[in-house]
Design a protein around this motif. Structure first.
Motif, PDB file in Angstrom:
ATOM      1  N   ARG A 143     -10.902 -72.487  19.109  1.00  0.00           N
ATOM      2  CA  ARG A 143     -11.043 -72.893  20.509  1.00  0.00           C
ATOM      3  C   ARG A 143     -11.044 -71.697  21.457  1.00  0.00           C
ATOM      4  NH1 ARG A 143     -13.410 -77.286  21.644  1.00  0.00           N
ATOM      5  NH2 ARG A 143     -12.527 -77.151  23.709  1.00  0.00           N
ATOM      6  N   LEU A 144     -10.473 -70.575  21.030  1.00  0.00           N
ATOM      7  CA  LEU A 144     -10.523 -69.369  21.859  1.00  0.00           C
ATOM      8  C   LEU A 144     -11.965 -68.883  22.011  1.00  0.00           C
ATOM      9  CD1 LEU A 144      -7.427 -67.543  20.335  1.00  0.00           C
ATOM     10  CD2 LEU A 144      -7.549 -68.761  22.532  1.00  0.00           C
ATOM     11  N   LEU A 145     -12.748 -69.007  20.960  1.00  0.00           N
ATOM     12  CA  LEU A 145     -14.169 -68.675  21.032  1.00  0.00           C
ATOM     13  C   LEU A 145     -14.918 -69.697  21.881  1.00  0.00           C
ATOM     14  CD1 LEU A 145     -16.753 -67.155  20.258  1.00  0.00           C
ATOM     15  CD2 LEU A 145     -16.726 -68.400  18.084  1.00  0.00           C
ATOM     16  N   VAL A 146     -14.595 -70.962  21.703  1.00  0.00           N
ATOM     17  CA  VAL A 146     -15.253 -72.026  22.466  1.00  0.00           C
ATOM     18  C   VAL A 146     -15.055 -71.805  23.967  1.00  0.00           C
ATOM     19  CG1 VAL A 146     -15.255 -74.510  22.938  1.00  0.00           C
ATOM     20  CG2 VAL A 146     -15.104 -73.670  20.578  1.00  0.00           C
ATOM     21  N   ARG A 147     -13.904 -71.321  24.355  1.00  0.00           N
ATOM     22  CA  ARG A 147     -13.667 -71.025  25.775  1.00  0.00           C
ATOM     23  C   ARG A 147     -14.666 -69.998  26.298  1.00  0.00           C
ATOM     24  NH1 ARG A 147      -7.658 -70.680  24.813  1.00  0.00           N
ATOM     25  NH2 ARG A 147      -7.048 -72.853  24.887  1.00  0.00           N
ATOM     26  N   GLN A 148     -15.079 -69.083  25.448  1.00  0.00           N
ATOM     27  CA  GLN A 148     -16.067 -68.088  25.873  1.00  0.00           C
ATOM     28  C   GLN A 148     -17.450 -68.705  26.018  1.00  0.00           C
ATOM     29  OE1 GLN A 148     -14.922 -65.415  27.184  1.00  0.00           O
ATOM     30  NE2 GLN A 148     -12.938 -66.207  26.519  1.00  0.00           N
ATOM     31  N   TYR A 182     -21.224 -70.512  30.577  1.00  0.00           N
ATOM     32  CA  TYR A 182     -21.810 -71.535  31.445  1.00  0.00           C
ATOM     33  C   TYR A 182     -21.289 -71.383  32.877  1.00  0.00           C
ATOM     34  CZ  TYR A 182     -22.919 -76.032  33.504  1.00  0.00           C
ATOM     35  OH  TYR A 182     -23.376 -77.010  34.341  1.00  0.00           O
ATOM     36  N   THR A 183     -19.983 -71.204  33.020  1.00  0.00           N
ATOM     37  CA  THR A 183     -19.366 -71.060  34.338  1.00  0.00           C
ATOM     38  C   THR A 183     -19.940 -69.865  35.091  1.00  0.00           C
ATOM     39  OG1 THR A 183     -17.328 -72.057  33.518  1.00  0.00           O
ATOM     40  CG2 THR A 183     -17.157 -70.763  35.538  1.00  0.00           C
ATOM     41  N   ALA A 184     -20.208 -68.787  34.372  1.00  0.00           N
ATOM     42  CA  ALA A 184     -20.757 -67.573  34.976  1.00  0.00           C
ATOM     43  C   ALA A 184     -22.282 -67.639  35.125  1.00  0.00           C
ATOM     44  CB  ALA A 184     -20.363 -66.361  34.144  1.00  0.00           C
ATOM     45  N   ASP A 185     -22.885 -68.777  34.778  1.00  0.00           N
ATOM     46  CA  ASP A 185     -24.331 -69.005  34.861  1.00  0.00           C
ATOM     47  C   ASP A 185     -25.126 -68.014  34.000  1.00  0.00           C
ATOM     48  OD1 ASP A 185     -26.380 -70.696  35.745  1.00  0.00           O
ATOM     49  OD2 ASP A 185     -26.976 -69.276  37.305  1.00  0.00           O
ATOM     50  N   LEU A 186     -24.537 -67.651  32.853  1.00  0.00           N
ATOM     51  CA  LEU A 186     -25.237 -66.784  31.907  1.00  0.00           C
ATOM     52  C   LEU A 186     -26.100 -67.593  30.950  1.00  0.00           C
ATOM     53  CD1 LEU A 186     -22.318 -64.351  30.988  1.00  0.00           C
ATOM     54  CD2 LEU A 186     -24.007 -64.139  32.836  1.00  0.00           C
ATOM     55  N   TRP A 208     -24.906 -70.863  17.873  1.00  0.00           N
ATOM     56  CA  TRP A 208     -24.844 -71.276  19.270  1.00  0.00           C
ATOM     57  C   TRP A 208     -26.263 -71.453  19.786  1.00  0.00           C
ATOM     58  CZ3 TRP A 208     -22.809 -67.432  23.499  1.00  0.00           C
ATOM     59  CH2 TRP A 208     -22.494 -68.117  24.679  1.00  0.00           C
ATOM     60  N   LEU A 209     -26.619 -72.670  20.109  1.00  0.00           N
ATOM     61  CA  LEU A 209     -27.929 -72.988  20.670  1.00  0.00           C
ATOM     62  C   LEU A 209     -27.773 -72.975  22.181  1.00  0.00           C
ATOM     63  CD1 LEU A 209     -30.865 -73.881  19.954  1.00  0.00           C
ATOM     64  CD2 LEU A 209     -30.023 -76.243  20.098  1.00  0.00           C
ATOM     65  N   VAL A 210     -28.473 -72.052  22.846  1.00  0.00           N
ATOM     66  CA  VAL A 210     -28.293 -71.864  24.290  1.00  0.00           C
ATOM     67  C   VAL A 210     -29.632 -71.830  25.012  1.00  0.00           C
ATOM     68  CG1 VAL A 210     -26.170 -70.533  24.007  1.00  0.00           C
ATOM     69  CG2 VAL A 210     -28.330 -69.332  24.229  1.00  0.00           C
ATOM     70  N   GLU A 211     -29.569 -72.209  26.270  1.00  0.00           N
ATOM     71  CA  GLU A 211     -30.679 -71.929  27.181  1.00  0.00           C
ATOM     72  C   GLU A 211     -30.215 -70.768  28.039  1.00  0.00           C
ATOM     73  OE1 GLU A 211     -33.309 -73.879  30.785  1.00  0.00           O
ATOM     74  OE2 GLU A 211     -32.224 -75.204  29.427  1.00  0.00           O
ATOM     75  N   LEU A 212     -30.910 -69.646  27.925  1.00  0.00           N
ATOM     76  CA  LEU A 212     -30.513 -68.426  28.633  1.00  0.00           C
ATOM     77  C   LEU A 212     -30.733 -68.596  30.130  1.00  0.00           C
ATOM     78  CD1 LEU A 212     -29.402 -65.668  27.779  1.00  0.00           C
ATOM     79  CD2 LEU A 212     -31.749 -64.814  27.835  1.00  0.00           C
ATOM     80  N   ARG A 213     -29.802 -68.135  30.904  1.00  0.00           N
ATOM     81  CA  ARG A 213     -29.888 -68.203  32.365  1.00  0.00           C
ATOM     82  C   ARG A 213     -30.062 -66.794  32.911  1.00  0.00           C
ATOM     83  NH1 ARG A 213     -27.814 -73.313  34.115  1.00  0.00           N
ATOM     84  NH2 ARG A 213     -28.915 -74.780  32.794  1.00  0.00           N
ATOM     85  N   ASP A 214     -29.195 -66.419  33.818  1.00  0.00           N
ATOM     86  CA  ASP A 214     -29.300 -65.134  34.515  1.00  0.00           C
ATOM     87  C   ASP A 214     -28.602 -64.044  33.710  1.00  0.00           C
ATOM     88  OD1 ASP A 214     -29.914 -63.336  36.500  1.00  0.00           O
ATOM     89  OD2 ASP A 214     -28.187 -63.853  37.732  1.00  0.00           O
ATOM     90  N   CYS A 215     -29.193 -63.698  32.565  1.00  0.00           N
ATOM     91  CA  CYS A 215     -28.533 -62.778  31.642  1.00  0.00           C
ATOM     92  C   CYS A 215     -29.541 -62.348  30.575  1.00  0.00           C
ATOM     93  CB  CYS A 215     -27.366 -63.517  30.997  1.00  0.00           C
ATOM     94  SG  CYS A 215     -26.249 -62.500  30.047  1.00  0.00           S
TER      95      CYS A 215
END
Length: 152
Positions: A42-47, A52-56, A71-78
């Motif tokens: 869960r420590l990794l999950v928090r990252q 998401y919170t940082a809009d990355l 980790w399947l992600v949609e990349l944002r401002d990063c």
């Protein structure tokens, strides 16, 4: 197992595009099963949540396995390297503090695969979250505590 000798080749030609969906994988150094305890995982999950919170990036699906994550992600401002550097370094600090250890946690580098628009995104997400079943850790994905998908 030492760091992957081809890790630098994985980084060659890497391209980061905002709005693109990527499947990311990172491995614990020496394949040590650090995340066998769900609380450590869960420590990794928090990252992932922090990204998401940082809009990355927006997490679409993820699974934390004992010695790696997908980790399947949609990349944002990063960029991909910046996202993975932030995720791996912050999680390493948290995990090392939690376990009373120090030193490197992650292998160098990471693997990424851009998901083409014509690919079935739900099929990729199912592949990600079915990892614990394929690894023989559980018989049903709902019996595994370290996964999530946007659609569930």
């Amino acid at each position: 197992m030492p760091d992957l000798p081809h890790a630098s080749r994985l980084r060659a030609g890497r391209y980061s595009q905002s709005g693109q969906i990527y499947l990311l994988t990172a491995v614990i150094r020496n394949r040590e099963p650090v995340f066998t305890n769900w609380q450590t995982g869960r420590l990794l999950v928090r990252q992932f949540q922090q990204a998401y919170t940082a809009d990355l990036a927006e997490s679409l699906a993820w699974v934390v396995m004992p010695d790696h994550f997908h980790w399947l992600v949609e990349l944002r401002d990063c960029t991909l390297p910046a996202l993975m550097l932030a995720t791996k370094s912050r999680s390493a600090r948290a995990v090392n503090a939690h376990l009373g250890r120090d030193g490197r946690l992650w292998q160098k580098g990471f693997h990424d695969r851009a998901i083409r628009r014509e690919e079935d995104l739900l099929a990729v997400a199912r592949y990600v979250i079915a990892n614990p079943i394929r690894a023989g850790l559980v018989r049903r994905v709902h019996d595994y505590p370290l996964w999530d998908a946007k659609w569930l």
